[in-house]
Design a protein around this motif. Sequence first.
Motif, PDB file in Angstrom:
ATOM      1  N   UNK A   1       5.701  -1.086  -8.393  1.00 42.42           N
ATOM      2  CA  UNK A   1       4.603  -2.045  -8.545  1.00 42.42           C
ATOM      3  C   UNK A   1       4.303  -2.850  -7.281  1.00 42.42           C
ATOM      4  N   UNK A   2       5.340  -3.340  -6.590  1.00 40.18           N
ATOM      5  CA  UNK A   2       5.045  -4.261  -5.480  1.00 40.18           C
ATOM      6  C   UNK A   2       6.022  -4.177  -4.300  1.00 40.18           C
ATOM      7  N   UNK A   3       6.826  -3.126  -4.259  1.00 36.85           N
ATOM      8  CA  UNK A   3       7.890  -3.068  -3.246  1.00 36.85           C
ATOM      9  C   UNK A   3       7.375  -2.814  -1.825  1.00 36.85           C
ATOM     10  N   UNK A   4       6.088  -2.517  -1.684  1.00 36.35           N
ATOM     11  CA  UNK A   4       5.499  -2.364  -0.346  1.00 36.35           C
ATOM     12  C   UNK A   4       4.835  -3.655   0.137  1.00 36.35           C
ATOM     13  N   UNK A   5       5.081  -4.748  -0.555  1.00 35.78           N
ATOM     14  CA  UNK A   5       4.422  -6.016  -0.201  1.00 35.78           C
ATOM     15  C   UNK A   5       4.648  -6.394   1.261  1.00 35.78           C
ATOM     16  N   UNK A   6       5.872  -6.231   1.744  1.00 37.87           N
ATOM     17  CA  UNK A   6       6.183  -6.627   3.125  1.00 37.87           C
ATOM     18  C   UNK A   6       5.443  -5.754   4.137  1.00 37.87           C
TER      19      UNK A   6
ATOM     20  N   UNK B   1       0.355  -0.543  -5.284  1.00 41.38           N
ATOM     21  CA  UNK B   1       1.457  -0.840  -4.365  1.00 41.38           C
ATOM     22  C   UNK B   1       1.235  -0.105  -3.039  1.00 41.38           C
ATOM     23  N   UNK B   2       0.082   0.559  -2.920  1.00 38.13           N
ATOM     24  CA  UNK B   2      -0.183   1.455  -1.796  1.00 38.13           C
ATOM     25  C   UNK B   2      -0.720   0.714  -0.581  1.00 38.13           C
ATOM     26  N   UNK B   3      -0.237   1.093   0.584  1.00 37.25           N
ATOM     27  CA  UNK B   3      -0.758   0.511   1.821  1.00 37.25           C
ATOM     28  C   UNK B   3      -2.228   0.867   1.998  1.00 37.25           C
ATOM     29  N   UNK B   4      -3.015  -0.114   2.420  1.00 38.68           N
ATOM     30  CA  UNK B   4      -4.436   0.114   2.652  1.00 38.68           C
ATOM     31  C   UNK B   4      -5.304   0.044   1.418  1.00 38.68           C
ATOM     32  N   UNK B   5      -4.695  -0.233   0.259  1.00 44.84           N
ATOM     33  CA  UNK B   5      -5.461  -0.236  -0.999  1.00 44.84           C
ATOM     34  C   UNK B   5      -6.355  -1.468  -1.147  1.00 44.84           C
ATOM     35  N   UNK B   6      -6.010  -2.556  -0.469  1.00 41.71           N
ATOM     36  CA  UNK B   6      -6.700  -3.851  -0.614  1.00 41.71           C
ATOM     37  C   UNK B   6      -6.754  -4.278  -2.085  1.00 41.71           C
ATOM     38  N   UNK B   7      -5.689  -3.951  -2.801  1.00 43.90           N
ATOM     39  CA  UNK B   7      -5.528  -4.364  -4.196  1.00 43.90           C
ATOM     40  C   UNK B   7      -4.342  -5.319  -4.321  1.00 43.90           C
ATOM     41  N   UNK B   8      -4.367  -6.127  -5.361  1.00 45.09           N
ATOM     42  CA  UNK B   8      -3.217  -6.962  -5.708  1.00 45.09           C
ATOM     43  C   UNK B   8      -2.137  -6.081  -6.325  1.00 45.09           C
ATOM     44  N   UNK B   9      -0.907  -6.579  -6.302  1.00 47.07           N
ATOM     45  CA  UNK B   9       0.228  -5.884  -6.917  1.00 47.07           C
ATOM     46  C   UNK B   9       0.844  -6.775  -7.991  1.00 47.07           C
ATOM     47  N   UNK B  10       1.300  -6.139  -9.061  1.00 48.38           N
ATOM     48  CA  UNK B  10       1.878  -6.869 -10.193  1.00 48.38           C
ATOM     49  C   UNK B  10       3.382  -7.048 -10.033  1.00 48.38           C
ATOM     50  N   UNK B  11       3.951  -7.905 -10.894  1.00 48.98           N
ATOM     51  CA  UNK B  11       5.391  -7.988 -11.025  1.00 48.98           C
ATOM     52  C   UNK B  11       6.050  -9.158 -10.331  1.00 48.98           C
ATOM     53  N   UNK B  12       7.357  -9.022 -10.144  1.00 53.11           N
ATOM     54  CA  UNK B  12       8.194 -10.101  -9.626  1.00 53.11           C
ATOM     55  C   UNK B  12       8.400  -9.981  -8.111  1.00 53.11           C
ATOM     56  N   UNK B  13       8.297 -11.113  -7.460  1.00 54.05           N
ATOM     57  CA  UNK B  13       8.525 -11.235  -6.019  1.00 54.05           C
ATOM     58  C   UNK B  13       9.548 -12.339  -5.778  1.00 54.05           C
ATOM     59  N   UNK B  14      10.188 -12.270  -4.615  1.00 48.95           N
ATOM     60  CA  UNK B  14      11.028 -13.364  -4.133  1.00 48.95           C
ATOM     61  C   UNK B  14      10.417 -13.843  -2.816  1.00 48.95           C
TER      62      UNK B  14
END
Length: 212
Positions: free
Chosen positions: A123-128, A88-101
């Motif tokens: 898990x994914x709250x830094x997506x934005x 979920x980390x910025x700059x990780x260039x990794x995918x994030x798991x879980x639920x999104x809207x």
Amino acid sequence: MRSYAQSKLVTADLAPDVYREALVGFYNLQQRGVISPSQHVLTIIDFNRSSRLKRLWVIDLREQRLLFHSLVAHGKNTGEEFATAFSNREGSEMSSLGFYVTGHTYTGKHGLSLKLKGVDPGYNTNAATRAVVVHGADYVSEDFVREHGRLGRSQGCPALPSNESSDIIRAIYGGSVVYAHAPRGVAYQSNWLQLDPALLAFARSQGIDSHG
């Protein structure tokens, strides 16, 4: 799980347990008011599957119909052919798991793109802020798989085939649910996977009033 058969998900290789988890999360999000009661589109990404295979499904739950079944990329640092590491980390260039809207669409360097809001804390709250969005990419194609033995990879975005991305984005934008399922061996626990409130929301969606 009647909808699993009626949506012809058996022939589309969607694992029943993955579908079940996605549904539980969908109805919990509805129960908590995170998505609209009228929302009926669910997107599932199964990161347990090889990137050589189609591992994204878009399902219309109201019509019990599979709308799309597509390839989807994972992040550069998530793995080669298989997705194995997530962040979920910025700059990780990794995918994030879980639920999104899903949010609004916009036109960026990849053409029509779709903003995602991660709703799974931890898990994914830094997506934005990470600009993890749905977009099309040339490296997401059967041709790329044939040439390289695996799909191309993104900077963490669920990138789609260029020739399908716009249609998929138009079908899922504006408040639908996306669920990225963890592969075997990767820890993922979510409050959205509690069964009882999901059953209550499902009953409500079917017109069954729990208050009589």
